[in-house]
Design an enzyme around this catalytic site. Structure first.
Site, PDB file in Angstrom:
ATOM      1  N   ASN A  97     -10.424   0.153   0.696  1.00 25.28           N
ATOM      2  CA  ASN A  97      -9.127   0.271   0.575  1.00 25.28           C
ATOM      3  C   ASN A  97      -8.698  -0.404  -1.238  1.00 25.28           C
ATOM      4  OD1 ASN A  97      -6.629  -0.238   0.382  1.00 25.28           O
ATOM      5  ND2 ASN A  97      -6.262  -1.332   2.812  1.00 25.28           N
ATOM      6  N   CYS A 123       0.716  -1.055  -0.414  1.00 23.45           N
ATOM      7  CA  CYS A 123       0.090   0.003  -0.215  1.00 23.45           C
ATOM      8  C   CYS A 123       0.673   1.184   0.526  1.00 23.45           C
ATOM      9  CB  CYS A 123      -1.072  -0.421   1.174  1.00 23.45           C
ATOM     10  SG  CYS A 123      -2.100  -1.952   1.152  1.00 23.45           S
ATOM     11  N   HIS A 164      -3.248   7.167   2.534  1.00 17.54           N
ATOM     12  CA  HIS A 164      -3.930   5.942   2.688  1.00 17.54           C
ATOM     13  C   HIS A 164      -5.073   5.819   2.889  1.00 17.54           C
ATOM     14  CE1 HIS A 164      -3.928   1.946   1.651  1.00 17.54           C
ATOM     15  NE2 HIS A 164      -4.174   1.666   2.502  1.00 17.54           N
TER      16      HIS A 164
HETATM   17  N1  ACO Z   1     -18.832  -7.871  10.016  1.00 16.00           N
HETATM   18  C1  ACO Z   1     -19.428  -8.141  10.791  1.00 16.00           C
HETATM   19  N2  ACO Z   1     -19.178  -9.356  12.219  1.00 16.00           N
HETATM   20  C2  ACO Z   1     -17.341  -8.519  11.977  1.00 16.00           C
HETATM   21  C3  ACO Z   1     -16.160  -8.343  10.444  1.00 16.00           C
HETATM   22  C4  ACO Z   1     -17.571  -8.083   9.500  1.00 16.00           C
HETATM   23  N3  ACO Z   1     -17.428  -7.897   9.025  1.00 16.00           N
HETATM   24  N4  ACO Z   1     -15.336  -8.876  10.679  1.00 16.00           N
HETATM   25  C5  ACO Z   1     -15.177  -8.822  11.757  1.00 16.00           C
HETATM   26  N5  ACO Z   1     -16.393  -8.931  12.170  1.00 16.00           N
HETATM   27  C6  ACO Z   1     -16.627  -9.325  13.683  1.00 16.00           C
HETATM   28  C7  ACO Z   1     -14.997 -10.105  14.702  1.00 16.00           C
HETATM   29  O1  ACO Z   1     -15.625 -11.698  14.616  1.00 16.00           O
HETATM   30  C8  ACO Z   1     -14.888 -10.149  15.824  1.00 16.00           C
HETATM   31  O2  ACO Z   1     -16.235 -11.052  16.542  1.00 16.00           O
HETATM   32  P1  ACO Z   1     -16.035 -11.436  18.152  1.00 16.00           P
HETATM   33  O3  ACO Z   1     -15.796 -10.072  18.801  1.00 16.00           O
HETATM   34  O4  ACO Z   1     -17.079 -12.620  18.004  1.00 16.00           O
HETATM   35  O5  ACO Z   1     -15.046 -11.825  17.773  1.00 16.00           O
HETATM   36  C9  ACO Z   1     -15.443  -7.897  15.581  1.00 16.00           C
HETATM   37  O6  ACO Z   1     -16.069  -7.915  15.183  1.00 16.00           O
HETATM   38  C10 ACO Z   1     -14.241  -7.643  15.959  1.00 16.00           C
HETATM   39  O7  ACO Z   1     -13.518  -8.019  15.261  1.00 16.00           O
HETATM   40  P2  ACO Z   1     -11.685  -7.446  14.960  1.00 16.00           P
HETATM   41  O8  ACO Z   1     -11.439  -7.849  14.429  1.00 16.00           O
HETATM   42  O9  ACO Z   1     -11.929  -7.117  16.736  1.00 16.00           O
HETATM   43  O10 ACO Z   1     -12.403  -6.046  15.191  1.00 16.00           O
HETATM   44  P3  ACO Z   1     -11.665  -4.563  14.896  1.00 16.00           P
HETATM   45  O11 ACO Z   1     -12.823  -3.886  15.874  1.00 16.00           O
HETATM   46  O12 ACO Z   1     -10.691  -3.886  15.199  1.00 16.00           O
HETATM   47  O13 ACO Z   1     -11.921  -3.954  13.394  1.00 16.00           O
HETATM   48  C11 ACO Z   1     -10.103  -3.721  11.769  1.00 16.00           C
HETATM   49  C12 ACO Z   1     -11.490  -5.113  12.241  1.00 16.00           C
HETATM   50  C13 ACO Z   1     -11.876  -2.862  10.707  1.00 16.00           C
HETATM   51  C14 ACO Z   1     -10.074  -5.645  10.521  1.00 16.00           C
HETATM   52  C15 ACO Z   1      -9.691  -2.921  12.032  1.00 16.00           C
HETATM   53  O14 ACO Z   1      -9.240  -3.922  12.800  1.00 16.00           O
HETATM   54  C16 ACO Z   1      -8.663  -2.432  11.460  1.00 16.00           C
HETATM   55  O15 ACO Z   1      -8.781  -1.454  10.165  1.00 16.00           O
HETATM   56  N6  ACO Z   1      -7.411  -2.569  11.175  1.00 16.00           N
HETATM   57  C17 ACO Z   1      -6.732  -2.126   9.932  1.00 16.00           C
HETATM   58  C18 ACO Z   1      -7.164  -2.480   8.971  1.00 16.00           C
HETATM   59  C19 ACO Z   1      -6.053  -2.631   7.472  1.00 16.00           C
HETATM   60  O16 ACO Z   1      -5.965  -1.671   7.511  1.00 16.00           O
HETATM   61  N7  ACO Z   1      -5.737  -3.001   7.207  1.00 16.00           N
HETATM   62  C20 ACO Z   1      -4.754  -2.481   6.315  1.00 16.00           C
HETATM   63  C21 ACO Z   1      -5.040  -3.478   4.439  1.00 16.00           C
HETATM   64  S1  ACO Z   1      -3.624  -3.909   3.855  1.00 16.00           S
HETATM   65  C22 ACO Z   1      -3.660  -2.894   3.383  1.00 16.00           C
HETATM   66  O17 ACO Z   1      -3.632  -2.019   3.763  1.00 16.00           O
HETATM   67  C23 ACO Z   1      -1.694  -3.194   2.803  1.00 16.00           C
END
Ligand code: ACO
Length: 317
Positions: free
Chosen positions: A274, A109, A244
């Site tokens: 993204n 990214c 980004h």
């Molecule tokens: N819909 C509903 N529930 C979901 C979903 C979804 N799409 N995805 C996950 N959940 C659930 C999980 O199963 C979990 O349930 P549980 O508590 O029963 O176990 C709950 O939601 C919380 O999950 P978390 O992973 O703790 O959620 P979080 O608040 O951390 O959000 C996210 C997840 C959005 C992915 C966040 O961590 C994030 O943005 N991280 C950075 C992502 C990023 O920038 N990645 C880079 C991408 S790659 C790149 O750019 C190179």
């Protein structure tokens, strides 16, 4: 260094909403928009990394008023090509009829900032007068559409810039913190009969969301501070920030950490998800065509991605 002569972008025609996704995996518009800020994304159907890159490049060249045979270098960035090789830079070169050196940079990214850095070095060495950067990604082909925690995050698209000689890039600084566990995309393993079967796997994006989240906020805010210091620009002197587009919460947390008003951030994630290395040049072009940037405005770029890689740059419009 360089100045930006033209910008362009291309997005696939098909728009997939959060409600559409809730029919495929166990999710909801409420969860996705609250946790990520994403409401819809463009998903390639017939489009490819190359076809989107070619369209974005043509748009940027048209705005710049630069002919393909004037280009001295084409830099491509993608982690999601239809083919591993040739790279998107070579596909674009072939399609637009350019004859210059063309190659891809693999920096996930952070690819667009990495390409700006490489371009700056070529300009600095006096080796080029016109450079095209094309960042194009088809994340949808590498998302696991059975995994709700990743497939809802991504979108497809391409962005491009044409650069000419100038002193508008005031600073640029990249970092790598070798870590291959937090985020990335598995490659194809082929069918080598001698390989250990343990190696066999899919070619999907993988991510430790929470670790990536924490890293991203520190990296993006730190990189803006560092690039601004290198440029001799106070943080209050920054007029626009092009981050980004991975998650609106990451952008908001960066904004709070830096105490820079949210209005200064260029945000397009709501409509495109993204798009990895393409996200910054896409947003840049959208805002440029809206007339957001005025001569003399200070624009900051910042990105993070797999590697882990990150970087920041300061540019005077
Ligand atoms: N819909 C509903 N529930 C979901 C979903 C979804 N799409 N995805 C996950 N959940 C659930 C999980 O199963 C979990 O349930 P549980 O508590 O029963 O176990 C709950 O939601 C919380 O999950 P978390 O992973 O703790 O959620 P979080 O608040 O951390 O959000 C996210 C997840 C959005 C992915 C966040 O961590 C994030 O943005 N991280 C950075 C992502 C990023 O920038 N990645 C880079 C991408 S790659 C790149 O750019 C190179």
């Amino acid at each position: 260094m360089f100045k930006i002569l033209g910008t362009g972008h291309s997005l696939p025609e098909k728009i997939v909403t959060n409600d559409d996704l809730s029919k495929i995996v166990d999710t909801s518009d409420e969860w996705i928009s609250k946790r990520t800020g994403i409401r819809r994304r463009h998903i390639a159907t017939v489009e490819t990394t190359s076809s989107m890159g070619i369209e974005a490049a043509k748009n940027a060249l048209e705005m710049a008023g630069v002919a393909p045979d004037e280009l001295d270098l084409i830099l491509g960035t993608t982690g999601t090509g239809l083919n591993v090789s040739p790279g998107v830079a070579c596909s674009v070169q072939e399609a637009i009829g350019a004859s210059c050196l063309s190659f891809d940079i693999s920096s996930a990214c952070s690819g667009f900032i990495a390409a700006m850095d490489v371009a700056a070095k070529y300009f600095g060495a006096g080796a080029v007068k016109k450079v095209l950067i094309v960042s194009s990604e088809t994340m949808s082909r590498y998302a696991d559409w059975t995994d709700r925690s990743t497939c809802v995050l991504f979108g497809d698209g391409a962005g491009a810039v044409v650069l000419g000689e100038g002193d508008n890039l005031l600073s640029i600084k990249l970092h790598t913190h070798g870590n291959t566990e937090y985020v990335g995309i598995h490659g194809a393993r082929g069918n080598c009969p001698f390989a250990d079967p343990i190696e066999a796997c899919n070619s999907f994006a993988f991510m430790n969301g929470q670790e990536t989240y924490k890293y991203a906020i520190g990296a993006m805010s730190g990189d803006i501070v560092e690039a601004a210091e290198l440029a001799g620009i106070p943080l209050e002197g920054i007029d626009h920030i092009i981050p980004h587009q991975a998650n609106l919460r990451i952008i908001s947390a960066t904004q709070k950490k830096l105490e820079i008003p949210m209005e200064k951030f260029c945000v397009g994630i709501e409509d495109m998800g993204n798009t990895s290395s393409a996200s910054e040049p896409i947003v840049l072009d959208i805002e440029n065509r809206r007339g957001r940037f005025k001569a003399g405005d200070i624009v900051a770029f910042t990105a993070f991605g797999a590697g882990l890689t990150d970087g920041g740059a300061i540019y005077r419009w």
